[in-house]
Design an enzyme around this catalytic site. Structure first.
Site, PDB file in Angstrom:
ATOM      1  CG  HIS A 268      -1.655   1.322   1.407  1.00 42.50           C
ATOM      2  ND1 HIS A 268      -2.843   1.506   0.826  1.00 42.50           N
ATOM      3  CD2 HIS A 268      -1.385   2.335   2.411  1.00 42.50           C
ATOM      4  CE1 HIS A 268      -3.325   2.726   1.235  1.00 42.50           C
ATOM      5  NE2 HIS A 268      -2.369   3.459   2.000  1.00 42.50           N
ATOM      6  CD  GLU A 269       1.976   3.411   3.868  1.00 50.46           C
ATOM      7  OE1 GLU A 269       2.310   4.662   3.245  1.00 50.46           O
ATOM      8  OE2 GLU A 269       1.076   3.533   4.511  1.00 50.46           O
TER       9      GLU A 269
ATOM     10  CG  HIS B 215       0.378   6.321  -0.795  1.00 51.57           C
ATOM     11  ND1 HIS B 215      -0.981   6.644  -1.558  1.00 51.57           N
ATOM     12  CD2 HIS B 215       0.055   5.712   0.226  1.00 51.57           C
ATOM     13  CE1 HIS B 215      -1.994   6.561  -0.520  1.00 51.57           C
ATOM     14  NE2 HIS B 215      -1.485   5.784   0.349  1.00 51.57           N
TER      15      HIS B 215
ATOM     16  CD  GLU C 250      -4.250   6.867   2.010  1.00 44.82           C
ATOM     17  OE1 GLU C 250      -4.205   5.578   2.176  1.00 44.82           O
ATOM     18  OE2 GLU C 250      -3.668   7.745   2.332  1.00 44.82           O
TER      19      GLU C 250
END
Length: 450
Positions: free
Chosen positions: A260-261, A264, A324
């Site tokens: 997920h990070e 980004h 997100e």
């Protein structure tokens, strides 16, 4: 402890190196682990096999394009409507220009107030209509001139900040973070690097069909901090708090968070958020000038402006939540192509939901920059069948028959019962000890291995 990764020496990177590369100026020495991918053959046949990852599954290098997610396709970033050259202005300049511009708009509107009072009502309506129309047209043309395609997902977005400007902003912020945390960064020989980098490298290895993943130079920092947090900067710095490992229980859950990070960073969400804020600032400046021109009293105009600034910040929240969700989707895809158990991603956010329930930290989703944990669990559960199909395309080992989400449902019911008991006046200290009991990173063994 010997490093788990092979390093590319032409970049002068190495385990325990005391300098920071990738364009960052280093005034102090920091502990970090840097890994640079060598070649697909080297990584798929050597690094994964010999690195002793937390998950001991030898996974094939998957070069399949990602599965269709709501008509998503594989795109390379390009600017479709860009016609004007961007101003190569240092980001610090904008910090001073923005408040000065807003103040100028306020004074300009106040100066026009006397002339506005003398105008007939019909002419006022024409002027306001023309002003709003011109503002809408300018924003539309400005947006079209700075539109690009998001890598991986193919979504169209507005980007005002250039890559060089973003790098300058990130470099400054990373330097400040490293300076403030220099006494909390664990040495590069600490055992925690083994599990974290094993997962991060596997995500990189199995997603080499993504150009941004190939171009990024990743560096890992482990911070001695009890917060349940990890974050990745657009320049490739991966910061993981030790408190995060009190929450995750295996490599698959850690892969869900890191995926997920990292998404980004791969999707340049930071630049997109700054650009979005810049566009709103332009709109606010025009509205401020109009308010101070129309409202007859300085006091009422001041209160109105203050209220507008308070309210308008909530317009950014839905946009942030959508970013997100996009990172959740892409992060799940990265984990699936790396042959992780994508069902554990649902477990991670369920545990976060349990944590918030125990601590009483839940806030309404409409007031948050992130979707609620419950919303994220629903989204991930919806995507898991598609991600399982993607794993099959990558020739990954079959998932274990025991679904970890089932056990998590029992934990959630247990916590809900205890919360009800607390509301009835009982003590929750034993529950908190059970929820925050420090787990270990489990080792998943492939079928047929002992």
């Amino acid at each position: 402890m010997l490093p788990l990764l092979r390093f590319c020496h032409r970049f002068n990177g190495g385990l325990g190196s005391r300098s920071i590369h990738n364009g960052l100026t280093s005034k102090n020495s920091y502990n970090y682990v840097r890994f640079t991918l060598l070649s697909r053959r080297t990584l798929s046949e050597h690094t994964i096999r010999k690195s002793g990852l937390a998950s001991n599954v030898r996974t094939p290098l998957c070069i399949h394009n990602q599965i269709n997610l709501d008509q998503w396709q594989h795109f390379t970033p390009y600017r479709k409507f860009h016609q004007t050259s961007r101003l190569n202005v240092h980001p610090i300049v904008w910090m001073f220009v923005k408040p000065i511009t807003k103040l100028s708009a306020l004074l300009f509107g106040r100066r026009l107030r006397l002339h506005w009072k003398e105008l007939p009502h019909q002419q006022k309506a024409v002027i306001l209509t023309a002003l709003l129309g011109a503002t809408a047209l300018a924003l539309t043309l400005y947006t079209m001139a700075h539109t690009e395609t998001v890598p991986i997902t193919g979504r169209k977005r507005f980007i005002f900040i250039t890559h060089d400007q973003m790098i300058k902003i990130v470099e400054r912020e990373v330097e400040e973070v490293l300076e403030s945390c220099k006494d909390k960064i664990l040495p590069s020989t600490h055992p925690l690097y083994k599990a974290i980098i094993g997962v991060a490298e596997r995500l990189c290895v199995q997603n080499q069909d993504i150009q941004q993943m190939k171009d990024m130079q990743w560096k890992v920092f482990v911070i001695e901090n009890d917060d349940f947090n990890a974050h990745v900067y657009p320049t490739g710095e991966i910061f993981v708090n030790t408190g995060l490992l009190k929450l995750v229980t295996n490599a698959d859950q850690l892969a869900a968070i890191l995926g997920h990070e990292m998404s980004h960073a791969l999707l340049s969400h930071a630049a997109e958020q700054l650009s979005y804020a810049q566009k709103w600032d332009f709109f606010v400046i025009v509205i401020m000038a109009a308010l101070w021109m129309i409202i007859p009293s300085d006091g009422i105009a001041s209160i109105t402006s203050w209220f507008m600034h308070r309210v308008i910040k909530y317009f950014d929240l839905p946009f942030s939540r959508e970013l997100e969700k996009e990172a959740d989707k892409v992060g799940l895809q990265l984990a699936a192509k790396a042959c992780f158990d994508v069902r554990e991603a649902s477990v991670v956010w369920s545990m976060m939901q349990v944590k918030d329930t125990v601590e009483g930290n839940s806030i309404p989703e409409f007031m948050s920059t992130h979707p609620s944990n419950e919303t994220r669990v629903e989204l991930i559960d919806f995507l898991i069948p598609r991600m399982t199909e993607l794993r099959d395309k990558c020739n990954c080992p079959r998932l274990p028959s025991n679904d970890p989400r089932v056990a998590m449902q029992h934990v959630k019911r247990f916590v809900d019962d205890k919360v009800v008991a607390k509301q009835a006046g009982q003590n929750l200290s034993k529950l908190q000890a059970q929820v925050y009991q420090k787990p270990t990173i489990q080792r998943r063994v492939a079928p047929g291995q002992s």
